[in-house]
Design an enzyme around this catalytic site. Structure first.
Site, short mmCIF file in Angstrom:
data_model
loop_
_atom_site.label_atom_id
_atom_site.label_comp_id
_atom_site.label_asym_id
_atom_site.label_seq_id
_atom_site.Cartn_x
_atom_site.Cartn_y
_atom_site.Cartn_z
N VAL A 198 0.81 -1.22 0.00
CA VAL A 198 0.00 0.00 0.00
C VAL A 198 0.84 1.28 0.00
O VAL A 198 0.35 2.34 -0.38
CB VAL A 198 -0.97 0.01 1.21
CG1 VAL A 198 -0.22 0.28 2.52
CG2 VAL A 198 -2.09 1.02 1.02
N TYR A 199 2.10 1.21 0.40
CA TYR A 199 2.94 2.41 0.43
C TYR A 199 3.16 2.92 -1.00
O TYR A 199 3.72 2.21 -1.84
CB TYR A 199 4.29 2.13 1.09
CG TYR A 199 4.23 1.68 2.53
CD1 TYR A 199 3.11 1.92 3.33
CD2 TYR A 199 5.30 1.00 3.09
CE1 TYR A 199 3.07 1.50 4.65
CE2 TYR A 199 5.26 0.58 4.42
CZ TYR A 199 4.14 0.82 5.19
OH TYR A 199 4.11 0.39 6.49
N SER A 200 2.74 4.14 -1.22
CA SER A 200 2.80 4.73 -2.57
C SER A 200 2.12 3.85 -3.60
O SER A 200 2.46 3.87 -4.78
CB SER A 200 4.25 5.03 -2.99
OG SER A 200 4.80 6.06 -2.19
N LEU A 201 1.15 3.05 -3.12
CA LEU A 201 0.37 2.15 -3.99
C LEU A 201 1.28 1.30 -4.89
O LEU A 201 1.08 1.20 -6.10
CB LEU A 201 -0.63 2.95 -4.83
CG LEU A 201 -1.67 3.74 -4.00
CD1 LEU A 201 -2.61 4.50 -4.92
CD2 LEU A 201 -2.45 2.82 -3.06
#
Length: 337
Positions: A66-69
């Site tokens: 999910v970090y920076s998608l």
């Protein structure tokens, strides 16, 4: 003068496993795409920090889909390969759970999402396996049996070496651990929990559970998203960094009056020791039982150097008592169901 950052890094075990990790884990949420969060460093900005971490001997790196998608995993994989091409020297962790799109099945801990997510993470990281595959939160909408069996299959397929979990209630974690054990499934070996000097509620149940079950803790936000560095002032928004000003989640976790009292004590002891407040806060958590490695963030070189310097800093029992004395209990923060 801060504590020296030139001390050779020792190793600890990742939980009760035989895998050896450095006592600091570099959190990679800071690196990825500014389209996700304006404070995120993109690849070229992240490069010198990751290079320094590898050169300093840190071998443990934590990211999430999910970090920076997904872009954080891309940057993590590229830069780690650039500075440490020997995959066996790295311990890489990522996570699954949070939504990556509006898709109904692009979230949670269903078998469908787990199987799609591990393949997507490996592709973005450009590795054949991750060392630690973690569930980012507890999924109340999926049977734990389905989740645990899917995670076991990920391990058996060789796509992950170990399993980890993150913030949840202790009873939820024990329920999953018991199901894994009773059915001879791959078990969680780590808990990535919310734990620092201004949030110690995990000392009530989760950490004692982890000690009993021989699960290693790799706490997130050991510096309370920068709050414990002493840079924030009561009622003074101008003292905040870009990340702090735009971090609604951080404001929901900290900033109580008693939280500032804890920070005042950290600053006091830091001044007595002639070190940085961040180093005092990290030295405290490194000394706590059951901690495998706190996950640190670094958007500036000095932040990484301060963290490295904390490894050589040993607090006295009296200093630990003084640091803990101002604490007052909090509601559950960092997860809710």
């Amino acid at each position: 003068m801060s504590a020296s950052a030139n001390t050779a890094i020792s190793y600890r075990n990742l939980g009760s496993t035989g895998t050896r990790i450095t006592p600091l884990c570099l959190g990679m949420m800071t690196y990825g795409s500014k389209k996700w969060r304006e404070w995120v460093l993109e690849e070229d900005e992240a490069r010198p920090l990751v290079r320094r971490a590898v050169e300093a001997g840190i071998n443990f790196y934590d990211t999430a889909d999910v970090y920076s998608l997904g872009e954080s995993e891309v940057v993590t994989g590229k830069l780690l390969h650039e500075f440490q091409p020997r995959r066996e020297e790295l311990v890489i962790a990522t996570k699954v759970f949070n939504p990556l799109s509006d898709g109904a099945n692009d979230r949670g801990l269903s078998r469908k999402h787990i199987m799609a997510s591990i393949d997507a993470s490996l592709k973005r990281l450009k590795v054949d396996y991750v060392d630690l595959y973690q569930i980012h939160r507890f999924d109340p909408h999926t049977p734990i049996e389905e989740t645990c069996e899917a995670l076991h299959d990920v391990v058996k397929a060789g796509k992950a070496l170990y399993l980890g979990a993150s913030s949840m209630y202790a009873w939820q974690f024990l329920k999953m651990l018991n199901f894994q054990r009773e059915n001879s499934l791959a078990q969680f070996v780590t808990m990535q929990n919310h734990y620092n000097l201004v949030y110690r509620e995990e000392e009530r149940e989760m950490i004692p559970l982890c000690l009993d079950q021989k699960v290693g803790c790799i706490p997130w936000s050991p510096l309370a998203r920068g709050f414990l560095t002493g840079s924030r002032k009561r009622g003074d928004g101008k003292s905040e960094t870009t990340r702090a000003r735009t971090d609604d989640f951080g404001h929901s976790l900290y900033y109580r009056e008693t939280d500032f009292d804890v920070v005042d004590r950290v600053i006091e002891i830091a001044q007595q020791r002639n070190v940085k407040p961040a180093q005092i806060a990290l030295a405290w958590i490194l000394a706590k039982p059951g901690i495998s490695a706190p996950i640190i963030g670094a958007s500036k070189p000095y932040q990484l150097e301060d963290a490295l310097g904390a490894l050589s800093l040993k607090l006295t029992e009296e200093e630990i008592k003084q640091l803990e004395a101002p604490y007052e209990s909090h509601p559950i923060l960092g997860h809710s169901y």
